[in-house]
Design a protein around this motif. Structure first.
Motif, PDB file in Angstrom:
ATOM      1  N   ASN A   1       9.023  -8.852  -7.984  1.00 26.55           N
ATOM      2  CA  ASN A   1       8.906 -10.233  -7.500  1.00 26.55           C
ATOM      3  C   ASN A   1       9.440 -10.384  -6.074  1.00 26.55           C
ATOM      4  O   ASN A   1       9.132 -11.364  -5.401  1.00 26.55           O
ATOM      5  CB  ASN A   1       9.598 -11.204  -8.455  1.00 26.55           C
ATOM      6  CG  ASN A   1      11.104 -10.970  -8.544  1.00 26.55           C
ATOM      7  OD1 ASN A   1      11.602  -9.890  -8.227  1.00 26.55           O
ATOM      8  ND2 ASN A   1      11.827 -11.981  -8.996  1.00 26.55           N
TER       9      ASN A   1
ATOM     10  N   GLY B   1       6.594 -10.521  -3.139  1.00 25.37           N
ATOM     11  CA  GLY B   1       6.067 -11.829  -2.734  1.00 25.37           C
ATOM     12  C   GLY B   1       6.976 -12.518  -1.729  1.00 25.37           C
ATOM     13  O   GLY B   1       6.507 -13.149  -0.778  1.00 25.37           O
ATOM     14  N   ARG B   2       8.286 -12.382  -1.940  1.00 23.27           N
ATOM     15  CA  ARG B   2       9.240 -12.991  -1.006  1.00 23.27           C
ATOM     16  C   ARG B   2       9.154 -12.328   0.370  1.00 23.27           C
ATOM     17  O   ARG B   2       9.248 -12.996   1.403  1.00 23.27           O
ATOM     18  CB  ARG B   2      10.666 -12.863  -1.552  1.00 23.27           C
ATOM     19  CG  ARG B   2      10.902 -13.651  -2.818  1.00 23.27           C
ATOM     20  CD  ARG B   2      12.309 -13.478  -3.304  1.00 23.27           C
ATOM     21  NE  ARG B   2      12.463 -14.003  -4.649  1.00 23.27           N
ATOM     22  CZ  ARG B   2      13.570 -13.935  -5.353  1.00 23.27           C
ATOM     23  NH1 ARG B   2      14.645 -13.360  -4.834  1.00 23.27           N
ATOM     24  NH2 ARG B   2      13.630 -14.424  -6.563  1.00 23.27           N
TER      25      ARG B   2
ATOM     26  N   VAL C   1       6.533 -10.965   1.594  1.00 27.76           N
ATOM     27  CA  VAL C   1       5.273 -11.427   2.193  1.00 27.76           C
ATOM     28  C   VAL C   1       5.497 -12.798   2.833  1.00 27.76           C
ATOM     29  O   VAL C   1       5.082 -13.040   3.964  1.00 27.76           O
ATOM     30  CB  VAL C   1       4.139 -11.483   1.142  1.00 27.76           C
ATOM     31  CG1 VAL C   1       2.914 -12.194   1.693  1.00 27.76           C
ATOM     32  CG2 VAL C   1       3.763 -10.067   0.696  1.00 27.76           C
ATOM     33  N   GLN C   2       6.173 -13.699   2.107  1.00 30.53           N
ATOM     34  CA  GLN C   2       6.451 -15.046   2.631  1.00 30.53           C
ATOM     35  C   GLN C   2       7.280 -14.985   3.908  1.00 30.53           C
ATOM     36  O   GLN C   2       7.098 -15.806   4.811  1.00 30.53           O
ATOM     37  CB  GLN C   2       7.175 -15.887   1.577  1.00 30.53           C
ATOM     38  CG  GLN C   2       6.287 -16.294   0.419  1.00 30.53           C
ATOM     39  CD  GLN C   2       7.061 -17.034  -0.665  1.00 30.53           C
ATOM     40  OE1 GLN C   2       8.286 -17.025  -0.701  1.00 30.53           O
ATOM     41  NE2 GLN C   2       6.328 -17.658  -1.574  1.00 30.53           N
ATOM     42  N   ARG C   3       8.193 -14.031   4.001  1.00 33.23           N
ATOM     43  CA  ARG C   3       9.053 -13.899   5.181  1.00 33.23           C
ATOM     44  C   ARG C   3       8.355 -13.143   6.316  1.00 33.23           C
ATOM     45  O   ARG C   3       8.922 -12.969   7.387  1.00 33.23           O
ATOM     46  CB  ARG C   3      10.359 -13.174   4.801  1.00 33.23           C
ATOM     47  CG  ARG C   3      11.257 -14.038   3.933  1.00 33.23           C
ATOM     48  CD  ARG C   3      12.429 -13.289   3.346  1.00 33.23           C
ATOM     49  NE  ARG C   3      13.225 -12.586   4.342  1.00 33.23           N
ATOM     50  CZ  ARG C   3      14.144 -11.675   4.034  1.00 33.23           C
ATOM     51  NH1 ARG C   3      14.367 -11.366   2.766  1.00 33.23           N
ATOM     52  NH2 ARG C   3      14.820 -11.070   4.992  1.00 33.23           N
ATOM     53  N   GLY C   4       7.110 -12.676   6.062  1.00 29.82           N
ATOM     54  CA  GLY C   4       6.357 -11.984   7.106  1.00 29.82           C
ATOM     55  C   GLY C   4       6.754 -10.532   7.306  1.00 29.82           C
ATOM     56  O   GLY C   4       6.372  -9.909   8.301  1.00 29.82           O
TER      57      GLY C   4
ATOM     58  N   GLU D   1       2.632  -7.554   4.249  1.00 26.63           N
ATOM     59  CA  GLU D   1       1.362  -8.257   4.085  1.00 26.63           C
ATOM     60  C   GLU D   1       0.687  -7.750   2.822  1.00 26.63           C
ATOM     61  O   GLU D   1       0.724  -6.544   2.540  1.00 26.63           O
ATOM     62  CB  GLU D   1       0.448  -8.007   5.291  1.00 26.63           C
ATOM     63  CG  GLU D   1       0.927  -8.693   6.552  1.00 26.63           C
ATOM     64  CD  GLU D   1       0.005  -8.455   7.737  1.00 26.63           C
ATOM     65  OE1 GLU D   1      -1.014  -7.747   7.579  1.00 26.63           O
ATOM     66  OE2 GLU D   1       0.314  -8.970   8.826  1.00 26.63           O
ATOM     67  N   LYS D   2       0.086  -8.673   2.079  1.00 30.17           N
ATOM     68  CA  LYS D   2      -0.598  -8.301   0.845  1.00 30.17           C
ATOM     69  C   LYS D   2      -2.016  -7.850   1.188  1.00 30.17           C
ATOM     70  O   LYS D   2      -2.756  -8.569   1.855  1.00 30.17           O
ATOM     71  CB  LYS D   2      -0.635  -9.483  -0.116  1.00 30.17           C
ATOM     72  CG  LYS D   2      -1.122  -9.131  -1.503  1.00 30.17           C
ATOM     73  CD  LYS D   2      -0.912 -10.283  -2.452  1.00 30.17           C
ATOM     74  CE  LYS D   2      -1.323  -9.899  -3.853  1.00 30.17           C
ATOM     75  NZ  LYS D   2      -1.030 -10.974  -4.820  1.00 30.17           N
TER      76      LYS D   2
ATOM     77  N   TYR E   1       0.527  -3.514  -0.819  1.00 32.61           N
ATOM     78  CA  TYR E   1       1.133  -4.191   0.324  1.00 32.61           C
ATOM     79  C   TYR E   1       1.210  -3.233   1.506  1.00 32.61           C
ATOM     80  O   TYR E   1       1.201  -2.018   1.336  1.00 32.61           O
ATOM     81  CB  TYR E   1       2.552  -4.672  -0.039  1.00 32.61           C
ATOM     82  CG  TYR E   1       2.553  -5.615  -1.219  1.00 32.61           C
ATOM     83  CD1 TYR E   1       2.524  -6.995  -1.036  1.00 32.61           C
ATOM     84  CD2 TYR E   1       2.543  -5.125  -2.526  1.00 32.61           C
ATOM     85  CE1 TYR E   1       2.499  -7.865  -2.115  1.00 32.61           C
ATOM     86  CE2 TYR E   1       2.516  -5.987  -3.613  1.00 32.61           C
ATOM     87  CZ  TYR E   1       2.492  -7.354  -3.402  1.00 32.61           C
ATOM     88  OH  TYR E   1       2.455  -8.216  -4.470  1.00 32.61           O
TER      89      TYR E   1
END
Length: 199
Positions: A32, A35-36, A38-41, A44-45, A51
């Motif tokens: 999990n 995903g965090r 990815v959100q923080r840049g 990348e998915k 990733y």
């Protein structure tokens, strides 16, 4: 979460170019957290469960890497193998993969794949392993790729098979002995003989 574990995962993504949820778990980073990141840049998915580092500029064979993660027992074949070996400049819009006659076929929505069923020696002969973006890609060698093109000429066209044969000789990526051995395994020796003799 330990910053050192996340740092190791980001370093792995930069080094391998593509990482999976399993790679994160192996480093002790819960899935999990991907995903965090990815959100923080920081990641990348690419696809579900895959990733990459934002610095990843892409590779010519990224679709082969993606499919190999999803179909680890598959072998790159026919048009995709021709492209891999630089026998053609055309990029097929599907990734062509060989699998066993009774092998499970996963539903892969992207990239688009085309499965070719093979069995026995035809499935195991001439398989090469190449490391790309941190994963092992299994690809039929040039001679087996040419023989497969003749075997599946009704799917891809005889013109492509003949061009592959000529290109394999022009680039010296396959000897006549290797081509002949592959032709016998694929049971297309009689079909290939006149074309080989004309070279």
């Amino acid at each position: 979460m330990s910053k050192s574990r996340i740092h190791k995962l980001l370093h792995l993504a930069a080094e391998q170019q593509i990482v999976r949820g399993k790679d994160a778990a192996d480093l002790g980073v819960p899935r999990n957290y991907l995903g965090r990141l990815v959100q923080r840049g920081l990641l990348e998915k690419v696809r579900r469960g895959l990733y990459t580092s934002p610095q990843f500029s892409g590779t010519e064979h990224v679709s082969l890497v993606e499919v190999s993660y999803q179909l680890p027992k598959g072998i790159v074949c026919l048009l995709s193998a021709l492209r891999f070996h630089h026998f053609t400049t055309q990029s097929p819009h599907e990734v062509w993969m060989a699998v066993g006659q009774k092998a499970w076929a996963p539903k892969i929505s992207s990239p688009s794949i085309r499965l070719v069923r093979m069995s026995g020696q035809a499935l195991h002969f001439g398989v090469e392993q190449h490391r790309i973006a941190g994963t092992i890609i299994r690809v039929f060698n040039p001679a087996k790729t040419v023989a497969d093109c003749f075997k599946f000429r009704n799917k891809i066209g005889i013109e492509i098979a003949i061009e592959a044969l000529k290109e394999s000789r022009r680039t010296k990526k396959a000897t006549m002995e290797e081509l002949w051995a592959a032709a016998k395994v694929c049971r297309v020796a009689n079909v290939m003989r006149p074309y080989m003799e004309s070279l």
